[in-house]
Design an enzyme around this catalytic site. Structure first.
Site, PDB file in Angstrom:
ATOM      1  N   CYS A 175     -47.450   9.953 -24.859  1.00  0.00           N
ATOM      2  CA  CYS A 175     -48.098  10.823 -25.844  1.00  0.00           C
ATOM      3  C   CYS A 175     -47.770  12.282 -25.569  1.00  0.00           C
ATOM      4  O   CYS A 175     -47.730  13.101 -26.492  1.00  0.00           O
ATOM      5  CB  CYS A 175     -49.608  10.594 -25.859  1.00  0.00           C
ATOM      6  N   ASN A 189     -48.269   1.927 -22.197  1.00  0.00           N
ATOM      7  CA  ASN A 189     -47.279   2.727 -21.475  1.00  0.00           C
ATOM      8  C   ASN A 189     -47.687   3.055 -20.047  1.00  0.00           C
ATOM      9  O   ASN A 189     -46.825   3.295 -19.191  1.00  0.00           O
ATOM     10  CB  ASN A 189     -46.930   4.002 -22.257  1.00  0.00           C
ATOM     11  N   GLU A 242     -57.918   9.694 -26.531  1.00  0.00           N
ATOM     12  CA  GLU A 242     -56.620  10.277 -26.189  1.00  0.00           C
ATOM     13  C   GLU A 242     -55.609   9.645 -27.146  1.00  0.00           C
ATOM     14  O   GLU A 242     -55.266   8.473 -27.014  1.00  0.00           O
ATOM     15  CB  GLU A 242     -56.257   9.975 -24.733  1.00  0.00           C
TER      16      GLU A 242
END
Length: 462
Positions: free
Chosen positions: A272, A142, A238
């Site tokens: 996210c 992304n 992450e």
């Protein structure tokens, strides 16, 4: 290049086009990349800090010179609008420059021995900050440039070398960012890019004994697997999120709706830190839902080449997951406010009301443009809902009562809380972290730099 003569075609997510091909490297080649980084590391660590910073400044300049070329591939590979792609490159260049500045300020310290009872007179500890060695950086689709750069730059400024495993979908964009670094004058072996399927080369990279740190952004299941395979080294993860937006009775509903729509549907929800559920006080639920519906109606749906807000998801599997979550919620009694249309991988932005605890959409991360609304009696119920999640990345609180917001923020089990703002990463020098299944370790420019070094203690005796 790969000696295997095998390549992976990169398909555009929003039109029938093969964007390009990248080498499908073998496990042996991945291992060789690690050894190349290991051989180069001591020489790179010996380069004066101001020269390492100079390379980063030059890299930032080169990224900006190549911005149009890189942005074109970001758009074609991952379906971002050209404006969003250019913004990602500009943000990455700023991050590299700030990393160079912050890295030059990293220093050691002296500790006097006589500060501790019973210590012999004249002892002093000289504490230096030394690089870890080879850093393995694994970035997601992304933000293929920004989340590669945010791992590579802190490693390089501190004297580490890097093996970068970019996402398969996004590899070309990451390779172009690496080309910018080499055009800036990066010495051989300091950055090594490995492309290929994670199933083929992932284990070799994450369990290699010469890797001294792993920085990974991606799915929670993969992050857990990396932790199990890593060889007692620092791991920065992450991972996923299920970020709630808590809207209290006294909230500015216009502001809340505007921030929630932006936070939930930016890049079609493939972030996210996207807002992934709304926990709204019952008395203001109806007006908020109407404002959300109006905001969603204004979103442009279509191709990134047309600067649409909602574009096709990265692949069919991702679109199937979102469609299934919506369908199951509706079958279980949720109320459709807007959306639930699909055209290939394009999912129209969807708002659901009446979501309950038994529905998967209340708990699972969709990574797509669906937003469930959960009505709560009061802030206590909102806190319970928020903390019951396996994730703990971020949360937003919308209220005019700052004291109340701060009190709630203290009780939320997340890494960061945004007050009257959407959840998002950045500014990039702020600490960024998740707890529970959302991650491990702390990022942000200064924190990332500190993660890439260790203490080396030399004790002096007068």
């Amino acid at each position: 290049m790969s000696n295997s003569s095998r390549y992976i075609d990169i398909h555009c997510p929003y039109k029938p086009l093969v964007v390009g091909r990248v080498p499908a490297m073998t496990a042996d080649e991945a291992g060789s990349a690690v050894l190349s980084a290991e051989r180069a590391q001591k020489l790179w660590a010996a380069v004066p800090l101001h020269e390492r910073a100079g390379l980063l400044y030059a890299w930032a300049d080169e990224l900006q010179r190549m911005a149009d070329e890189i942005a074109e591939f970001i758009m074609l590979e991952v379906g971002k609008s050209r404006a969003a792609a250019l913004a990602e490159i500009e943000r990455s260049a700023d991050l590299v420059r700030h990393t160079a500045e912050e890295g030059r300020r990293l220093g050691g310290e002296l500790i006097r021995g006589d500060a501790y009872p019973g210590s012999k007179p004249g002892k002093t500890a000289l504490i230096d900050k030394v690089p870890l060695g080879v850093v393995l950086a694994i970035s997601p689709f992304n933000y293929p440039v920004n989340l590669s750069v945010s791992k590579v730059a802190p490693a390089l400024i501190t004297g580490n070398t890097v093996v970068l495993k970019p996402p398969t979908q996004g590899s070309i964009s990451a390779l172009l960012a690496a080309r910018a670094l080499h055009r800036a004058g990066c010495p051989p072996g300091v950055l090594n890019v490995v492309t290929g399927r994670g199933a083929d080369i992932g284990d070799v990279l994450t369990s290699h004994t010469s890797v001294r740190c792993i920085s990974f952004t991606g799915g929670t299941a993969t992050g857990r697997a990396i932790c199990r395979k890593a060889n007692m080294i620092p791991v920065i993860l992450e991972l996923g999120g299920k970020d709630p937006a808590i809207v209290l009775e006294d909230a500015d509903l216009q502001l809340a709706a505007r921030e929630i729509v932006s936070g939930a549907f930016s890049y079609s929800g493939q972030r996210c830190t996207a807002i992934k559920r709304v926990l709204v006080a019952e008395p203001v639920a109806e007006p908020l839902i109407e404002l959300l519906r109006c905001g969603i109606e204004r979103l442009r749906v279509g191709s990134p080449e047309e600067q649409a807000d909602i574009t096709p998801l990265i692949d069919t599997q991702a679109a199937d997951k979102v469609s299934n979550l919506i369908r199951e919620a509706l079958d279980e009694g949720a109320r459709l406010i807007i959306g639930n249309r699909r055209d290939g991988n394009l999912i129209y932005p969807t708002l659901l009301d009446g979501v309950t605890e038994r529905m998967r959409v209340a708990w699972e991360e969709p990574f797509g443009p669906v937003l469930p609304v959960i009505r709560v009696r009061d802030e206590e119920e909102a806190i319970r809902w928020a903390n019951a999640s396996e994730f703990g990345l971020q949360a937003s609180i919308f209220t005019r009562d700052v004291q109340s917001a701060l009190a709630i923020a203290k009780r939320l089990e997340v890494g960061s809380v945004q007050l009257n703002r959407r959840t998002e990463r950045g500014p990039d020098h702020f600490p960024f972290l998740g707890i529970k299944s959302s991650g491990l370790g702390v990022q942000g420019i200064r924190r990332s730099i500190e993660t890439m070094v260790r203490d080396k203690v030399t004790v002096l005796q007068e």
